[in-house]
Design a protein around this motif. Structure first.
Motif, short mmCIF file in Angstrom:
data_model
loop_
_atom_site.label_atom_id
_atom_site.label_comp_id
_atom_site.label_asym_id
_atom_site.label_seq_id
_atom_site.Cartn_x
_atom_site.Cartn_y
_atom_site.Cartn_z
N ALA A 172 11.26 5.80 -0.50
CA ALA A 172 11.37 5.81 -1.96
C ALA A 172 12.76 5.41 -2.46
CB ALA A 172 11.00 7.19 -2.50
N GLU A 173 13.81 5.87 -1.77
CA GLU A 173 15.16 5.57 -2.26
C GLU A 173 15.51 4.09 -2.17
OE1 GLU A 173 15.43 7.47 1.85
OE2 GLU A 173 14.47 7.97 -0.05
N GLU A 174 14.80 3.30 -1.33
CA GLU A 174 15.03 1.86 -1.25
C GLU A 174 13.95 1.09 -2.01
OE1 GLU A 174 15.71 0.35 2.69
OE2 GLU A 174 17.00 2.03 3.20
N ALA A 175 13.08 1.85 -2.71
CA ALA A 175 12.02 1.23 -3.51
C ALA A 175 12.33 1.48 -4.98
CB ALA A 175 10.66 1.80 -3.09
N TYR A 176 11.60 2.39 -5.61
CA TYR A 176 11.81 2.67 -7.04
C TYR A 176 12.51 4.00 -7.28
CZ TYR A 176 8.95 -1.39 -7.81
OH TYR A 176 8.48 -2.68 -7.82
N GLY A 177 13.11 4.57 -6.23
CA GLY A 177 13.88 5.80 -6.37
C GLY A 177 12.98 7.03 -6.41
N GLU A 178 13.62 8.19 -6.39
CA GLU A 178 12.89 9.46 -6.48
C GLU A 178 12.47 9.68 -7.93
OE1 GLU A 178 11.91 11.16 -3.98
OE2 GLU A 178 13.08 10.13 -2.46
N MET B 184 16.06 -9.46 -7.46
CA MET B 184 14.77 -9.72 -8.10
C MET B 184 13.65 -8.85 -7.54
SD MET B 184 15.23 -13.86 -8.11
CE MET B 184 13.89 -14.38 -9.18
N VAL B 185 13.85 -8.29 -6.36
CA VAL B 185 12.88 -7.40 -5.73
C VAL B 185 13.60 -6.13 -5.31
CG1 VAL B 185 11.36 -9.27 -4.93
CG2 VAL B 185 13.19 -8.47 -3.44
N ILE B 186 12.84 -5.08 -4.99
CA ILE B 186 13.46 -3.83 -4.58
C ILE B 186 14.28 -4.03 -3.29
CG2 ILE B 186 11.82 -2.31 -5.76
CD1 ILE B 186 10.29 -2.03 -3.13
N PRO B 187 15.35 -3.25 -3.12
CA PRO B 187 16.26 -3.44 -1.97
C PRO B 187 15.56 -3.43 -0.61
CG PRO B 187 17.20 -1.87 -3.53
CD PRO B 187 15.82 -2.17 -4.00
N GLY B 188 14.64 -2.49 -0.40
CA GLY B 188 13.98 -2.39 0.90
C GLY B 188 13.11 -3.60 1.22
N PHE B 189 12.56 -4.24 0.19
CA PHE B 189 11.74 -5.44 0.39
C PHE B 189 12.62 -6.57 0.89
CE2 PHE B 189 9.18 -9.10 -0.84
CZ PHE B 189 7.87 -8.68 -0.62
N LEU C 240 5.67 3.96 -9.37
CA LEU C 240 5.77 4.12 -7.92
C LEU C 240 7.00 4.93 -7.51
CD1 LEU C 240 4.69 0.52 -6.86
CD2 LEU C 240 3.31 2.60 -6.80
N ALA C 241 7.69 5.54 -8.47
CA ALA C 241 8.87 6.37 -8.15
C ALA C 241 8.44 7.53 -7.26
CB ALA C 241 9.51 6.89 -9.42
N GLY C 242 9.30 7.86 -6.29
CA GLY C 242 9.04 8.99 -5.41
C GLY C 242 8.09 8.69 -4.27
N THR D 35 0.84 -1.20 0.00
CA THR D 35 0.00 0.00 0.00
C THR D 35 0.88 1.25 0.00
OG1 THR D 35 -0.14 0.00 2.42
CG2 THR D 35 -1.94 -1.09 1.24
N LEU D 36 0.28 2.34 -0.47
CA LEU D 36 0.92 3.64 -0.39
C LEU D 36 0.58 4.27 0.96
CD1 LEU D 36 0.01 4.92 -3.96
CD2 LEU D 36 2.09 3.74 -3.24
N ASP D 37 1.22 5.38 1.30
CA ASP D 37 0.96 6.02 2.58
C ASP D 37 -0.49 6.47 2.74
OD1 ASP D 37 3.49 5.58 3.57
OD2 ASP D 37 4.24 7.58 3.08
N ASP D 38 -1.19 6.73 1.62
CA ASP D 38 -2.60 7.13 1.72
C ASP D 38 -3.55 5.93 1.83
OD1 ASP D 38 -2.78 6.07 -0.84
OD2 ASP D 38 -3.26 7.98 -1.82
N GLY D 39 -2.98 4.71 1.89
CA GLY D 39 -3.80 3.52 2.04
C GLY D 39 -4.15 2.83 0.74
#
Length: 140
Positions: A63-69, A39-44, A125-127, A15-19
């Motif tokens: 964001a920086e450990e997901a899809y970046g800014e 195979m998955v984003i670093p934070g996952f 999902l960037a940012g 989910t995003l921060d807004d749910g």
């Protein structure tokens, strides 16, 4: 601790921060990936690393450990004359361009003008910070 090279099966809801829910494994097979293989984003991967089979937990990935800014240099004008004749671009349409090494790059049409379209090559999902509910099913 789950080691690099081990295969992991995990159920998740993102989910995003807004749910807003953007993805979930509910109703289908768990996600399977190899730790350390990118195979998955670093934070996952980081969030899963210390889990044990049967554990459930919530994680927040910045964001920086997901899809970046979001990067504005990835938003570009593209001349309509360069599009295939049978393509009728619309806002929100997903297209696939070719990157410098010929790799596929998904882009989203964000504006349609008379002579050009505006495309955005940022990941959708960037940012954004991402939240996941995780349940570790197996480690092998």
């Amino acid at each position: 601790m789950i080691e690099n090279g081990q295969k992991v099966k995990i159920h998740y809801t993102g989910t995003l921060d807004d749910g807003t829910q953007f993805d979930s494994s509910a109703g289908r097979d768990p996600l399977e990936f190899e730790m350390g293989a990118g195979m998955v984003i670093p934070g996952f991967e980081k969030g899963v690393a210390d889990m044990e089979v049967g554990d459930k937990k919530s994680i927040n990935i910045p964001a920086e450990e997901a899809y970046g800014e979001r990067r504005e240099d990835l938003v570009m004008n593209f001349e309509k004359s360069q599009l295939p004749d049978d393509l009728n671009p619309e806002i929100g349409m997903m297209l696939q361009m070719q990157g410098p090494q010929g790799q596929p790059v998904p882009v989203t049409v964000t504006a349609v003008e008379d002579e050009h379209i505006v495309i955005d090559a940022n990941h959708q999902l960037a940012g954004q910070a991402l939240n996941f509910e995780l349940e570790l099913v197996s480690v092998g």
